[in-house]
Design a protein around this motif. Structure first.
Motif, PDB file in Angstrom:
ATOM      1  N   ASP A 104       0.832  -1.183   0.072  1.00  0.00           N
ATOM      2  CA  ASP A 104       0.137  -0.411   0.342  1.00  0.00           C
ATOM      3  C   ASP A 104       0.734   1.372  -0.118  1.00  0.00           C
ATOM      4  O   ASP A 104       0.227   2.651  -0.511  1.00  0.00           O
ATOM      5  CB  ASP A 104      -1.233  -0.384   1.291  1.00  0.00           C
ATOM      6  CG  ASP A 104      -2.158  -0.575   1.384  1.00  0.00           C
ATOM      7  OD1 ASP A 104      -2.352  -1.467  -0.085  1.00  0.00           O
ATOM      8  OD2 ASP A 104      -2.347  -1.752   2.062  1.00  0.00           O
ATOM      9  N   GLY A 105       2.034   1.145   0.265  1.00  0.00           N
ATOM     10  CA  GLY A 105       2.983   2.194  -0.279  1.00  0.00           C
ATOM     11  C   GLY A 105       3.126   2.382   1.007  1.00  0.00           C
ATOM     12  O   GLY A 105       4.190   4.087   1.070  1.00  0.00           O
ATOM     13  N   ALA A 106       3.416   2.474   2.539  1.00  0.00           N
ATOM     14  CA  ALA A 106       3.545   3.196   3.705  1.00  0.00           C
ATOM     15  C   ALA A 106       4.834   2.223   3.778  1.00  0.00           C
ATOM     16  O   ALA A 106       6.031   1.978   3.628  1.00  0.00           O
ATOM     17  CB  ALA A 106       2.804   1.866   5.225  1.00  0.00           C
ATOM     18  N   GLY A 107       5.439   4.010   4.579  1.00  0.00           N
ATOM     19  CA  GLY A 107       7.142   3.861   5.140  1.00  0.00           C
ATOM     20  C   GLY A 107       7.139   3.388   6.007  1.00  0.00           C
ATOM     21  O   GLY A 107       6.309   3.037   7.006  1.00  0.00           O
ATOM     22  N   PHE A 108       8.390   3.424   6.835  1.00  0.00           N
ATOM     23  CA  PHE A 108       8.725   2.859   8.397  1.00  0.00           C
ATOM     24  C   PHE A 108       8.368   3.936   8.909  1.00  0.00           C
ATOM     25  O   PHE A 108       7.349   2.592  10.344  1.00  0.00           O
ATOM     26  CB  PHE A 108      10.005   2.920   8.597  1.00  0.00           C
ATOM     27  CG  PHE A 108      10.362   3.061  10.113  1.00  0.00           C
ATOM     28  CD1 PHE A 108      10.673   1.577  10.305  1.00  0.00           C
ATOM     29  CD2 PHE A 108      10.836   4.212  10.650  1.00  0.00           C
ATOM     30  CE1 PHE A 108      11.422   1.277  11.555  1.00  0.00           C
ATOM     31  CE2 PHE A 108      11.454   3.481  12.211  1.00  0.00           C
ATOM     32  CZ  PHE A 108      11.296   2.387  12.239  1.00  0.00           C
ATOM     33  N   TRP A 109       7.502   4.704   9.224  1.00  0.00           N
ATOM     34  CA  TRP A 109       7.558   5.661  10.509  1.00  0.00           C
ATOM     35  C   TRP A 109       5.197   4.613  10.444  1.00  0.00           C
ATOM     36  O   TRP A 109       5.110   4.590  11.166  1.00  0.00           O
ATOM     37  CB  TRP A 109       7.250   6.994  10.620  1.00  0.00           C
ATOM     38  CG  TRP A 109       9.237   7.345  10.458  1.00  0.00           C
ATOM     39  CD1 TRP A 109       9.733   8.058   9.610  1.00  0.00           C
ATOM     40  CD2 TRP A 109       9.566   7.549  11.949  1.00  0.00           C
ATOM     41  NE1 TRP A 109      10.663   8.122  10.388  1.00  0.00           N
ATOM     42  CE2 TRP A 109      10.385   7.857  11.366  1.00  0.00           C
ATOM     43  CE3 TRP A 109       9.150   6.861  13.312  1.00  0.00           C
ATOM     44  CZ2 TRP A 109      11.625   7.915  12.068  1.00  0.00           C
ATOM     45  CZ3 TRP A 109      10.093   6.835  14.078  1.00  0.00           C
ATOM     46  CH2 TRP A 109      11.532   7.641  14.023  1.00  0.00           C
ATOM     47  N   GLN A 110       5.048   5.008   9.291  1.00  0.00           N
ATOM     48  CA  GLN A 110       3.669   4.691   9.107  1.00  0.00           C
ATOM     49  C   GLN A 110       2.992   3.502   9.562  1.00  0.00           C
ATOM     50  O   GLN A 110       2.631   3.278  10.540  1.00  0.00           O
ATOM     51  CB  GLN A 110       2.602   4.840   7.499  1.00  0.00           C
ATOM     52  CG  GLN A 110       2.765   5.524   7.332  1.00  0.00           C
ATOM     53  CD  GLN A 110       2.289   5.851   5.903  1.00  0.00           C
ATOM     54  OE1 GLN A 110       3.027   5.695   4.920  1.00  0.00           O
ATOM     55  NE2 GLN A 110       1.854   7.060   5.818  1.00  0.00           N
ATOM     56  N   LYS A 111       4.150   2.029   9.514  1.00  0.00           N
ATOM     57  CA  LYS A 111       4.407   0.587   9.907  1.00  0.00           C
ATOM     58  C   LYS A 111       4.758   1.145  11.237  1.00  0.00           C
ATOM     59  O   LYS A 111       3.826   0.495  12.394  1.00  0.00           O
ATOM     60  CB  LYS A 111       5.786   0.089   9.330  1.00  0.00           C
ATOM     61  CG  LYS A 111       5.101   0.229   8.056  1.00  0.00           C
ATOM     62  CD  LYS A 111       6.057  -1.046   7.018  1.00  0.00           C
ATOM     63  CE  LYS A 111       6.450  -1.369   6.240  1.00  0.00           C
ATOM     64  NZ  LYS A 111       7.172  -1.605   5.019  1.00  0.00           N
ATOM     65  N   LEU A 112       5.727   1.913  11.699  1.00  0.00           N
ATOM     66  CA  LEU A 112       5.650   1.799  13.204  1.00  0.00           C
ATOM     67  C   LEU A 112       4.079   2.234  14.267  1.00  0.00           C
ATOM     68  O   LEU A 112       3.895   1.959  14.782  1.00  0.00           O
ATOM     69  CB  LEU A 112       6.621   2.268  13.231  1.00  0.00           C
ATOM     70  CG  LEU A 112       7.054   2.853  15.277  1.00  0.00           C
ATOM     71  CD1 LEU A 112       7.629   1.872  16.021  1.00  0.00           C
ATOM     72  CD2 LEU A 112       8.518   4.230  15.109  1.00  0.00           C
ATOM     73  N   PHE A 113       3.745   3.345  13.973  1.00  0.00           N
ATOM     74  CA  PHE A 113       2.506   3.638  14.711  1.00  0.00           C
ATOM     75  C   PHE A 113       1.476   3.170  14.617  1.00  0.00           C
ATOM     76  O   PHE A 113       0.344   2.822  14.928  1.00  0.00           O
ATOM     77  CB  PHE A 113       2.279   5.413  14.218  1.00  0.00           C
ATOM     78  CG  PHE A 113       3.331   6.571  14.502  1.00  0.00           C
ATOM     79  CD1 PHE A 113       3.642   6.454  16.194  1.00  0.00           C
ATOM     80  CD2 PHE A 113       4.534   6.589  14.228  1.00  0.00           C
ATOM     81  CE1 PHE A 113       4.712   7.156  16.649  1.00  0.00           C
ATOM     82  CE2 PHE A 113       5.635   7.393  14.410  1.00  0.00           C
ATOM     83  CZ  PHE A 113       5.761   7.861  16.136  1.00  0.00           C
ATOM     84  N   SER A 114       1.119   2.169  13.296  1.00  0.00           N
ATOM     85  CA  SER A 114       0.652   1.602  12.585  1.00  0.00           C
ATOM     86  C   SER A 114      -0.153   0.422  12.957  1.00  0.00           C
ATOM     87  O   SER A 114      -1.429  -0.316  13.550  1.00  0.00           O
ATOM     88  CB  SER A 114      -0.377   2.123  11.121  1.00  0.00           C
ATOM     89  OG  SER A 114      -0.274   4.205  10.667  1.00  0.00           O
ATOM     90  N   ILE A 115       0.902  -0.040  12.672  1.00  0.00           N
ATOM     91  CA  ILE A 115       1.004  -1.095  12.697  1.00  0.00           C
ATOM     92  C   ILE A 115       2.031  -2.262  14.322  1.00  0.00           C
ATOM     93  O   ILE A 115       1.039  -3.071  15.340  1.00  0.00           O
ATOM     94  CB  ILE A 115       1.709  -1.840  12.140  1.00  0.00           C
ATOM     95  CG1 ILE A 115       0.676  -2.067  10.357  1.00  0.00           C
ATOM     96  CG2 ILE A 115       2.321  -3.930  12.604  1.00  0.00           C
ATOM     97  CD1 ILE A 115       1.675  -2.530   9.557  1.00  0.00           C
ATOM     98  N   THR A 116       3.052  -1.669  14.150  1.00  0.00           N
ATOM     99  CA  THR A 116       3.972  -1.868  15.061  1.00  0.00           C
ATOM    100  C   THR A 116       3.487  -1.853  17.109  1.00  0.00           C
ATOM    101  O   THR A 116       3.251  -3.055  17.687  1.00  0.00           O
ATOM    102  CB  THR A 116       5.573  -1.675  15.455  1.00  0.00           C
ATOM    103  OG1 THR A 116       5.745  -1.719  13.982  1.00  0.00           O
ATOM    104  CG2 THR A 116       6.355  -2.280  16.548  1.00  0.00           C
ATOM    105  N   LEU A 117       3.101  -0.593  17.013  1.00  0.00           N
ATOM    106  CA  LEU A 117       2.551   0.071  17.944  1.00  0.00           C
ATOM    107  C   LEU A 117       2.321  -0.562  18.924  1.00  0.00           C
ATOM    108  O   LEU A 117       0.958  -1.082  20.380  1.00  0.00           O
ATOM    109  CB  LEU A 117       3.418   1.744  18.814  1.00  0.00           C
ATOM    110  CG  LEU A 117       4.662   2.109  18.314  1.00  0.00           C
ATOM    111  CD1 LEU A 117       4.010   3.746  18.867  1.00  0.00           C
ATOM    112  CD2 LEU A 117       4.810   2.072  20.079  1.00  0.00           C
ATOM    113  N   PRO A 118       0.767  -0.609  17.879  1.00  0.00           N
ATOM    114  CA  PRO A 118      -0.761  -1.499  18.539  1.00  0.00           C
ATOM    115  C   PRO A 118      -0.760  -2.496  19.278  1.00  0.00           C
ATOM    116  O   PRO A 118      -1.138  -3.188  20.372  1.00  0.00           O
ATOM    117  CB  PRO A 118      -1.966  -0.502  17.549  1.00  0.00           C
ATOM    118  CG  PRO A 118      -0.924   0.519  16.381  1.00  0.00           C
ATOM    119  CD  PRO A 118       0.036   0.304  17.039  1.00  0.00           C
ATOM    120  N   LEU A 119       0.400  -3.532  17.839  1.00  0.00           N
ATOM    121  CA  LEU A 119       0.458  -4.780  18.293  1.00  0.00           C
ATOM    122  C   LEU A 119       0.893  -5.066  19.497  1.00  0.00           C
ATOM    123  O   LEU A 119       1.509  -6.616  19.681  1.00  0.00           O
ATOM    124  CB  LEU A 119       0.931  -5.055  17.262  1.00  0.00           C
ATOM    125  CG  LEU A 119      -0.258  -5.507  15.635  1.00  0.00           C
ATOM    126  CD1 LEU A 119       0.289  -5.673  14.415  1.00  0.00           C
ATOM    127  CD2 LEU A 119      -1.507  -5.537  16.760  1.00  0.00           C
TER     128      LEU A 119
END
Length: 296
Positions: free
Chosen positions: A196-211
């Protein structure tokens, strides 16, 4: 049939009975005794002389030393827990990547946490010593300084070093809690985000931190309790001196109980610390659970 039905009902409680007895003897009873002591008149010989009401609490709270010690405790807890959580999270992200020597790196990271706190504090006390400390020796040998530096010129400097030691020994615990959470995340989430074109910071705050939030919640609550009650680092490096300037509640109540014989006041300090921990842990847990429910 009746006997079988009765055994099914009673059976679980019989299995739980040893744990309940152990909790009662080693946790609930000591807590009750501390609360009882905090509202009692206690002689220096440790003899209970009667009910004191809130006198012990009044003496403790009205002391200017207690206000300073409480401030030190809050600074110590917030600094150690906050900074170690940030550093531990960053380190966990690094150790979660594939690289040569990753297993060795993970083993090295756990050493500070696995070593006794008294040993860690003693080592760092030796490192920062002005006369024969290894820090000054190293800096002089590589030519960065020409003469030994006094790394602890004031109580505030000593306290800062104690906070650093606390952070140093706490980071591994946070790292492995977060690392456990990171390894439970399915790679398909990141693959879909990349498509979907997400960058490192988007993955960090949208996937990593919540999980990994459940792992962070557990590590933070345990760290608040563990650091707030930490005794060996402060006691080994300064013993709370000079003039209680580097004391925390735990070292301060130890002095009140065993140096000055004020058992009732020491118990009152212990109860105050217990209530502060209960409030902080409860508030943090409630806020974390509400945030998880909102995300869902």
């Amino acid at each position: 049939m009746k006997n079988r039905s009765l055994s099914k009902k009673i059976g679980p409680y019989l299995w739980l009975l040893p744990s309940i007895l152990l909790m009662t003897i080693f946790i609930l009873f000591p807590i009750f005794e501390v609360f009882r002591t905090s509202v009692s008149k206690i002689s220096k010989a440790g003899v209970v002389k009667g009910f004191a009401g809130m006198d012990n609490f009044t003496k403790v709270i009205s002391s200017t030393t207690f206000a300073m010690v409480l401030k030190n405790t809050l600074i110590w807890t917030i600094a150690v827990v906050g900074i170690s959580t940030v550093l531990g999270f960053i380190l966990a992200l690094l150790l979660n990547n594939e690289f040569f020597g990753r297993k060795a790196a993970r083993a090295v990271v756990v050493f500070p946490w696995a070593t006794s706190l008294i040993i860690q504090a003693s080592v760092w006390k030796f490192i920062i010593n002005q006369d024969f400390g290894t820090l000054n020796t190293l800096l002089m040998r590589i030519g960065l300084i020409s003469s030994p530096i006094n790394w602890t010129p004031s109580p505030e400097a000593y306290f800062a070093w104690e906070c650093w030691v606390g952070i140093f020994v706490t980071v591994p615990f946070v790292t492995f809690c977060v690392l456990a959470g990171l390894q439970g995340i399915d790679e398909s989430y990141y693959e879909s985000a990349t498509v979907d074109g997400a960058g490192f910071w988007q993955k960090l705050f949208s996937i990593t931190l919540p999980l990994v939030r459940p792992s962070l919640t557990v590590s933070t609550v345990l760290n608040i309790i563990y650091v707030f009650n930490s005794f060996p680092i402060i006691w080994t490096i300064t013993k709370g001196d000079p003039a209680n300037r580097t004391d925390t509640l735990v070292t301060y109540l130890y002095k009140q109980a065993f140096y000055k014989g004020r058992t009732g006041e020491a118990a009152a300090i212990s109860v105050i610390g217990f209530l502060i921990l209960c409030i902080c842990a409860s508030v943090y847990m409630v806020l974390s659970l509400r945030k998880e429910e909102a995300d869902e």
